[in-house]
Structures are given as structure tokens and as C-alpha cells.
Design a protein around this motif. Sequence first.
Motif, mmCIF file in Angstrom:
data_model
loop_
_atom_site.group_PDB
_atom_site.id
_atom_site.type_symbol
_atom_site.label_atom_id
_atom_site.label_comp_id
_atom_site.label_asym_id
_atom_site.label_seq_id
_atom_site.Cartn_x
_atom_site.Cartn_y
_atom_site.Cartn_z
ATOM 1 N N LYS A 1055 -31.069 -5.767 26.349
ATOM 2 C CA LYS A 1055 -29.749 -6.175 26.884
ATOM 3 C C LYS A 1055 -28.421 -5.546 26.480
ATOM 4 O O LYS A 1055 -27.880 -4.872 27.418
ATOM 5 N N ASN A 1096 -28.274 -8.359 34.913
ATOM 6 C CA ASN A 1096 -26.932 -8.278 35.301
ATOM 7 C C ASN A 1096 -25.831 -6.876 33.977
ATOM 8 O O ASN A 1096 -25.342 -6.697 34.913
ATOM 9 N N SER A 1097 -26.002 -7.460 32.913
ATOM 10 C CA SER A 1097 -25.942 -6.159 32.091
ATOM 11 C C SER A 1097 -26.087 -4.416 32.814
ATOM 12 O O SER A 1097 -25.422 -3.548 32.738
ATOM 13 N N HIS A 1100 -24.394 -4.138 35.931
ATOM 14 C CA HIS A 1100 -22.848 -3.063 35.563
ATOM 15 C C HIS A 1100 -22.839 -1.804 34.927
ATOM 16 O O HIS A 1100 -21.678 -1.455 34.973
ATOM 17 N N LEU A 1117 -33.895 -13.081 42.728
ATOM 18 C CA LEU A 1117 -33.199 -13.152 42.662
ATOM 19 C C LEU A 1117 -32.649 -14.228 43.295
ATOM 20 O O LEU A 1117 -31.436 -15.381 43.192
ATOM 21 N N ALA A 1149 -26.452 -17.507 36.620
ATOM 22 C CA ALA A 1149 -26.591 -15.410 36.527
ATOM 23 C C ALA A 1149 -27.477 -15.008 37.242
ATOM 24 O O ALA A 1149 -26.912 -14.147 37.918
ATOM 25 N N GLU A 1152 -24.478 -14.268 39.751
ATOM 26 C CA GLU A 1152 -23.439 -13.390 39.087
ATOM 27 C C GLU A 1152 -24.018 -11.811 39.437
ATOM 28 O O GLU A 1152 -23.023 -11.116 39.297
ATOM 29 N N CYS A 1153 -25.834 -12.020 39.170
ATOM 30 C CA CYS A 1153 -26.299 -10.924 39.200
ATOM 31 C C CYS A 1153 -25.662 -9.703 40.587
ATOM 32 O O CYS A 1153 -25.422 -8.842 41.037
ATOM 33 N N TYR A 1155 -23.742 -10.844 43.015
ATOM 34 C CA TYR A 1155 -22.028 -9.837 42.949
ATOM 35 C C TYR A 1155 -22.100 -8.726 42.586
ATOM 36 O O TYR A 1155 -20.795 -7.771 42.567
ATOM 37 N N THR A 1156 -23.147 -8.277 41.789
ATOM 38 C CA THR A 1156 -22.493 -6.846 40.675
ATOM 39 C C THR A 1156 -23.066 -5.905 41.875
ATOM 40 O O THR A 1156 -22.520 -5.474 41.541
#
Length: 1298
Positions: A1055, A1096-1097, A1100, A1117, A1149, A1152-1153, A1155-1156
Motif C-alpha cells: 500500500k 484502492n490506493s 487512486h 471485487l 473496502a 470503495e474500490c 467507487y474508485t
Amino acid sequence: MSDSSAYMVANLLEKMDSEDRDFRYMALNDLMNELQKNSFNNDSLVEAKVVAAVLKLMGDKNTEVQNLAVKCLAPLVKQIREEHMLDIINKLCQFASQQKNEELRGIASIGLKTVVLEVNPNRGHRVSASIIPKLLQILQQAEGDYETQMDTLDILADVISRFGGQISAAQQSSIQQTLLPLLSHSRTTIRKRTTMAIGYLVVHVNDALFDTTLHYILEGLEKNQNSDDKLRTFVQASGILSRYSPTRLGKHLSEIVPIITKYAQEADEDDELREISLQTLESFVVRCPTEITVYIDQIITLGLEFLKYDPNFADHDEDDDMMDEDEEEEDEEDEYDDIAEYSDDDDDMSWKVRRAATKLLTSVIETRSDLLLQLYESVSPALISRFNEREESVRIDILNAFIALLRQTNLYSSDGHSSAMTNEFDLEFDMPSYDEGFILKAVDTVSTTNMDITEGPKQQLLAQVPKLCRTLSKQLSSKSTQTRQIGFHLLHVVITVLHGGLDNEISLFVPVIESSLSTSTLDLQQSAMSSNLKIEVLSFLRTFLRTHPANVTQPYLHQLCPAIINSISDRFYKITSEAFMVCIELIKSIRPIQRIPNTNEYNIAPVNQDYVGYIMEIYQLTLKVLGTNNADQEVKERSIMCLGALLAQAVDVLESEQRHAWNVLLERLQNEVTRLISVRTLAIVSQSPVAAGEELARCVLTAVDGIALLLRKSNRSLRVASLECLNILIKRFGTKISDQSYQQLLTEVRPLITDSDLHLLPLALQLVDSIITIRPTSVTDIKVLILPTLFQLIQSPLLQGASLKSLLNLFASLGRASPADYDVFIKGLVDPLLSAHTVGVSAGGVAAVANKQSASTVAQCVAVLAINNDQAHCESTVRTFLDYIKNASSNDSVRYLSLLILGEIGHKVDLSSHDSIHNDILNLFSAQSEEVKFAAAFAFGNLTVGNIGKYFPLIVSQIKEKPKRRFLLLHALKEVITRCDYQTPIIALEEASDDIWTLLLESSESDQEEGTRSVVGECLGKLALTNSSKYLLQLEARLASPSPQVRATVATAFKYIVVDPIQKNDDLLKPVVAQFLLLLEDSDINVRRLALLTVNSALHRKAYLVRDVLPSLLPLLYQETIVKEELIHTVEMGPFKHKVDDGLELRKAAYECLYTLLSTCLDRIDIHGYLDCVRIGLNDQHDIKMLVYLMLIRLSKVASTAVSQKLDDLVAPLKATLDFKIRSNAVKQELEKNQELVRATIRCIVALSVISETGTSPKFEQFVEEVRSGPLADEYKTTAFEVGKRESRSGDYMDLSS
């Protein structure tokens, strides 16, 4: 009911029975007014009389009375009891079924429609139970006339549409049995209305009834092959089924599509059947996007075939390329086109087929982003070749289809460039970010000709631009204003997508641009169309000039400038406004200015004397508009921008006019209406490398005091612009500004130095910093006016980011400007915290730190002052705070602050001269207070950064020898690795890095505490960046470690590796990503959660690392979004039982992935599968729902077509959330969470309602209407207003940058 109301109603009833028609009419009118009052309330007997009187008047001889009686039914059915409402329905059905009075029958039908539409939805079950049998009876009457059946079908469709969910299964079956035979009715209009009623019905029927309907339609498609008229109805009915029940129909597409395709191909001369078949296929593509996939190639082929279907004319498309080369043949084609325009046969229906084929291809383009490459290979050339379509409406659809392809390309094939790239010297008049301020950017020349576009749809588009422009240029010469307007819009989108691209083709359009801007007409309709065309042409020119270099645009300026400049004088203000925006780009093209790379110098091109006249013309017209009092606000603002462009780009050309120009700008600063844009303009002009001299300095010195006073205004945008402008003016002209002006500036800026507005605060601090830097003597005034406010501000826990950075820069400037006041500054910073923390705490006592953020801010400010002063002061400060931590009587709060200060100073200064400092800090690792322990770790880590060679080996040995201190030492190590400057001490790190690496790996295996593993993971990640070729392979090898603790630590380490902005390690990371995805299938739930956070990081920061593995990532996912019952267990808490979901954080989590992905990899997502996953989340817990609502709002903007097809599926979970009743003894936190969820649900509904098409999603439309009129109506109205205001806010400011 009050006596007066009863008397009034009795009086009205008497008048309604009068022989005078005027009495009857007025009585009805008064009754309507009375019924609309909330206070209306009658007993049952009076209601019955009112109902009887109104129904009687529906048969009145006077038409006006009849019509008013029907209108009276709307408020009446809302007020009366249910039994009387049913009486009205029964009576109206009798009127509608009788055959003697045709006029009464028509009036009754209108009355029934009114009742159905206006009655309370809660009465739907009784209404449908009463009215449906009677309507079906009317439809089954053999002697029923044509008009009656049509009206009855309309009423039945309204009943099903409004109350379909309340109709019993038995009634649904009866309706179906009555409607299906009507699909074979002899009259076309009856069949069409029957089809619509069946569409409304299938939304609510069970699977068995749906299958019956579908099989009947399939049989009809087979049996009616010889009856084109009826066959068209059955084809249309299959399309209606896909519109209203796409999920269920999708399962049967394998039976339907071949039949529809066959009819489209073999319809002989029946163009209407072919058109309906293509429309039905379009509905399948849009409504059943997943199931239609296997047929999509066949559908594209079919669309391309009928796109050029024109049996009445020979095909001239095949020889286009040859005709482009042969001028004579090209002229013949143009001549043919003119003839075709006037040779359309009234009986020719082939244009409808071509239109349906165009819309079919458009639906494929809009829903199949994954086929962009294929579409550019097959569909794009075909569309371009059909730009010469002879039927204008079809031609417009073809152009719009190509625009849809371009928009999909822009949306799904982002290459990293912004949508509005600028050429040469970018003069930004738009609203800047608060951190950057007003900037005068200069960027490299951007043109698609010399721009490296990666392989893909944009590359294919670029290759097709020459052919596109040649074909389109012929159509832009046509007489059709609408064609020219949409054609220029297409060109606008092309250069927006490609950021240029017309370098060699613009010459084709220059004559058309000239003629389009010079046309005028007296006809109002033609004038409106001509105005829209001019605005579109000017908008195109504006983007063209921005996206192409000066060497491309200048050869055409003599042709373009007169037409553009004349547009400023147009009578329509919108044209004038847009013309000013084009003039700004024109000025930048006449006088390009480029920044020399890696320097602050500019390459300023000389002004070609041939263009000086145009600059002067623009200047004179700008002054003329500015001198007009009745000009539109938008025109005023843009004329000021244009004046700013003249002064910034070509002030030397104005020569003797300079003084007058600056005076005009000063006048605009004084005007309340124009001062905001004038302040912004002055800020931009003041940065220009061209603008200089006495006149500019005079203007600035005159304006400074006035702009300072604007800081008092309540208009926030004006205060922001004023602060930005003042900062720019002081940096450039600060030496010429008087002390008195500086004092006034400081007085005005002081109220803004507060944490009440964290956007204004950094700007105010930057302004004070600039004043100190330019005029160090002003420090005396600053100490009196600003310093007390600063000391008060530092107590705020909100200081961070830009505000904190600006504050530190300000203290650094203060320290340099006034070294004699060093002790005063330090005392002012430290004393409030020391006194606050020592009150009520005994010596050596343990007390929680009241404000950690404030202590951190003070520590950083003290360190900045110490570093920016002489060494003696710095040493004195270090000794003072070193004494605090040594002193046994110091309480923990004092020690905490002292350690932070020593750490911040040690980060920048080598403190190894203080021999025992490291031991003093290490001793506090044993303190009672946890805050002091962590502060000691922070201090030791930063002390090590100041002298890596001395203290780093000490950390290594301590980690080995002191296992009890390992956690704190790891925090210290994290500070070293995170904050050290790799350019200087990297050698010292490398010497011990292997030992540290080994220790960290051992810690990851032995430590069971998650907090420790997190720190170890961060250290491993940051340390791996120092030698990625060596350590990344070792981390990759441990992805398969048998220990879940090691795998979790490695996931955390990656990460911190992927968030590093430096790209030198990306080649090494790419092969690891596929291996890393195995952690998403790990048996340990914590490992999977950490792996998701890392993914997710990566999405981004470095989405390109993940894009190639998305086919493997997405199923994983989706799998993690499913609620797993085995992870839910019950915990007993005394007498209570509480369910705990261990999978919640994992699902969160995963969402969130997802959504990104919408922001970074939209082009790689199958939206339809993605939406299925989103729909599941609507039934999940609070946190998941909040994320899903954000996803739906985002999807409604970037994939509106796909979302609009799923709206009905979203109704049930959305309704369940809004209808949820929280328990009566719920605590405050639960109530607030529920209220938050309801507000988020309504925000989502508002966003989705924008994309809902009438009739497409009946369940969703009804649901929205219920929310609008139900208990949450006020909340919905407020939310809708806020959303509308927020989305329109971007248009509040004039923008030159797009």
C-alpha cells in the motif's frame, strides 16, 4: 362541517338544479373552489347529494357546464368518502358503456380518466376492483364502436399504470385474456393502444402470465407472416415487452431476435415493418444490454446495411474517395444533392428506415463502450459516408450518432489530458484553486498533429479526421441552418476530444465560418436559428484557437477576424458575449507568448503589423460596450475580460491608448456590479510579462487601497479574489506601495485570520507573508496588528494543509525579518499551552493532552523560528525544552509539547552536540502516559533524521536488544524512513538497511498485534522504495507465506509502495500486481481487507498498474460485496443479544474500490454487471448504502443510459430504506444515523430522477411522485433545490479557460 359551509353547499346544490345555465355554471365553479379548501368536510348525506348533482350536470345540454362538471371531479374525488367515489366510478362506467348519447359517452370517458389520475393512490385496490371488470366488459362488447374501445383502452392503461401493483392476480389474468386478442384487431389504432396497455401490465404480472403473453406474441409473429399490418403490431409488442420488463424478456431473446432480424431483412417493400423491426432491436440493445451481446455484431451489420437503404436513388457513397480527388465529379455530386433535396417523393418511406437504422447504431454506441475500437473500424466510416443524407431529419440523426461516438471516446478513452488544453500562453480568468492562487500559466504548444496519442479509439479518430472534414464541409455549405449548426457542434466535439486535430483541414471550413457569421434575416424564426448557428460557430472558433498553435491559426486570421469582430456588435447579447470570448483567444493567437522550459522567462513573439488593426478594432469595440450602461451583465463581464487580454497580451500595441485603458479598468473596479471580474482581471494582467511601465504601476498603486477595502464585503468570492489579487500586486509592485497602504492592508486582513473560513485563511496568511518579505520594516505593524491574532489562531485544532503551511511560512518570514523578537515569538507560542496544560495537574501527574493538534502546530512553528534564526537562539531553545523533559516535576503535557518541539527541530538540525539528548528521550519510552511515549518515539525518529550516521545504528541495536520497546522503536524507525531526505543520507540508510529489513520481517512473523504489523508494513514499504530492485522481489516472495500475519504485513507494505508518486518503480511493480491479487482470495479475512485497501490506493494513485488485470480483479471485487452468513455471529451482552458482521469492513473496502473504478477505469468496466453489484448493496447496512448512493449518483452522470434501464429494480430497496421505522427507545446516535441515511437516499433519488424518461420506468416514476407528495416532500424539495444550485454554480463565473 360548520353551519356556514353546510348552508353554502346546500345553496350551491339548489343553484346546480336551476334552469338557468349561468346559475349552474357558477354554482359548479363555486363548488370547485370550496372543494379545494382543506377545511371542506361534509357528512355522508351531503356528499351523496353533491356527487349526484355533479354527475347529473355531466349530461347537461350546455357544453361549458359539462366540461366544468368533469373538471370538478378532480377535487371532488380527493375529498369524498370511498363509497361515494365508487358510486362515481360506477355511474361514469354506465355513461361510457351506453350507446345512445355519444356526447355523454365521450364526457364520461374523460371523467373516468380524471378520477383515475386524481384519486388517492391508497384507494387503488378498491378503484381497480370496481372499474376493471366494467372496462373489460365494454371492450368485450361486439357492438362497441371504435371510439369507445379507444377511450376504454386509454382508461385501462391509466388504471394499470397507476395501480398496477394493487391489481389482484385474477384481475391481471382477466385483463390479459381480454387484451391479447385485441392485438389482432382490424384497426391499427386499437392495436397500438392495446400494445401500450400490455406494456403497463407486464410490469406487475407474475412470471407465468408474462410467459403466456410472450408465447402469444411469438405465435403471432409466426402466424401473421402474410399480414404485414398485424405483423407490425406483434413486432412492436415485443419491443414494448423489452421496454417494460427487460429482465424477463432478456431470457427469451434467443427466440425473438432471429425472428425480428429476419423480418428486418426480408420485409420486401414494407418499409414500415422494417422500421418497426429496427426500432424493436434498438429497444433490445438499450433495455437488455447483457443478453443482447451475442447478437451485437449481427445488429451492427444490420444497422450499417439499412443506414444507406435508399431504393429510390443510386448509391453514390462507394466512390467518395475518388470524387474527392476529382473536382468535376465532386461538382456533379453537389448538383445531385441539390436536386435530391427537392425530389423527395411523398410516398417514399425509406428515410424512416434509415432513421431507425441510425438510432439503432446510436444505441449500440451509447451502451457498448467496450466495442469502441470495433465501432471506429466499421460504424464510424459508414456514418461519415452518410453525412450527405438527402433527408434533413435523418442527416441530423446521423451527425448526432457520430457526436455520441465522440463523447463515448472522450469519456472512456481518457489519455491524461484535460478536456480543454490551451495553446501557447494560457490566460486564466476562471476561478483558481485557493492553494495555487491566480496564475498566469504557460504551457507547451498542444496540437494533435504533433501530439503522441496512444493506440486506441483516439488514434483511429485522428486517422479519419481528413475524410470526416471533407465530407462534412460539403454539408456545412448547405442551406439548412440546422445542419450547419449541428455540423459545427460535431467539429467542436472533435477538437475537444483530440485537443486539436484540424491543423490541415481548417481551410475547408473558413469560407463557411465567414458566411455563417455574416448572415442576417428579418424573419423571427430564421433569426433565432441564425443566432444559434452563430453562437455554435463562435464556440467552435474559441475552442479551435485554444487547441491549435499560432502557426496554424495565423494564416486564416485575415479571413476570420472581420467576421468575429463584427459579431461583437450583434443585437443578441449571447452572440456578443461569445464573440468577446473568441476575441480573447484571437488576441492570444495574434501575439503568442511561450514560457521557456525550466525557467521563469518568456519567449514573447513580436506582433505582426498586419494584425495590429484588428487589435485596435477589438479595443475600440470593447470600450464602446464598456461605455454602454444598458449592456447585459454577462456582456459587461466578458468585455472586461477582453480588455484584460488586450492589456496582458498586447499592451505595447495600444501605445497612447494605454492610460485610457487602465483608467477604464480602474473605473470598473469602483462599480459594484463589475468589481469582482475587474479584480480578477487586474490580477491576471499584473502577472503578464508584457504588461509593464509607469501606467501599470500607477493603476496598481491607485487600486491597492480600494481592493483592500473589498476585504470587508460579505461576498466571499470577492474577498477571495481580492486576497489573491493583493498578493500578486505586492509581490510585483510591493516596493512602490506606501507604508500607509501597508498599514491599511494589515488592518483589513486581520479579521480574516480566523479558522471560521479555512479557504480564506491561507490566502490571508500568504498576503501577510508577502508584505513581510517585500517590506521587512512592516514587521512593527505586524507585531501590533497581526501577531496577537496569530497566537490566538494557533490554539485552533483545525489548522492543517494549506492553512498550516502558510502559517509556517509566515513565522519563517517573521523570524528572518525580526530576529531580535525571537524570544517574544517563542514565548507567545508556548506559554498558552504550558499554562493550559499545567493547571490542576500535580508534578509528575498523568493528564491527557487537551489539544494534540494545537501542540503539533506550536511545535512546528517553534522549529521554523529556531531554524530561521541564528544558531545561538536555536541552541537556547533546544536546551530549554531539553530541561523540561529532564525535570521530574514537569507534567506529561509539558513533556509532550517539549518532545514534539525537539523532534521538529531535530528533523532539520543536527542535535548530536547535546550528548545525552538521545538517552533523555529514550528514558521517556517508559513514561506512564501513552501520549508521551509516542511523542518520545516521534522525537527520537526525527532526531535520527538530523544525524543518520550517529543515531540510526542506535535504533537498530535497540530494536534487537529491547523487545519490550520494539513497538515504539518501530514508530521511531517509521519517522526516519518517512521523513528523511533520501538524496543525502541514503548511503547511511543502505549500510543498515539489510539489518533493519531482516528485523522488520521477523517482527511481521512474531508480532500478533495488528497495530504493530501496520507500522512494520509501513516501514517495509517505505524502506523498499530506497532499493526497489532488491526488496520488491523479497516482498513478492512473501505474498505466498504460510503465515497470515506476514501476508497481512506485506499487503500493508505494498500500500505504501503504490502511493509513492515517483514512477521509477512502476516497471518492477507491474509484474507483482497479478500475483498480489491472489491475496483477494486469501483464507484470512484480515488479509483480504488489507489487500483491498492496497488495491484502492493503487486505483487512486496509479490506476495504470491495475488496468490490465481488471478482468481478474472485478469478479473478486464483486464476490466480496456479497453478505456472507458465516461471518455473522451473535454476541451476548448481558441480557441483550447483538449481531456482529465480521464481513462488513471487507464489503466496505470492496465497494470503495468499485467507487474508485468509476473515476479511473470507467472504460474497462462492464457497467451492466457493475450495476447488478450496486443494486445488491442497497440492501446492505448503513455504511454500504451510503457508498452505494454515491456510486449511483456518479453513475447517473457517466452512464445514464445504463442506469435509466435499471431504475425500476432500485425502487424496492430505496423504498424500504425510507419506510424503515426506527425503534422508539433508540439512542440519539441511531436517530442521527437514520436521518443521515434518509437524506442520502433522497439525494440519490433526486439525481436518478433527472435521467428517468417518461414511461420507461413506471415503478420509479410512481415512487418519486409518492416521495414528492408524501411525508418527506419538504426534504425532497430542499434537496432538489440544493442539487440544482450546486450544479449551476459552475456557471456563476465567466471562464476563459475552456
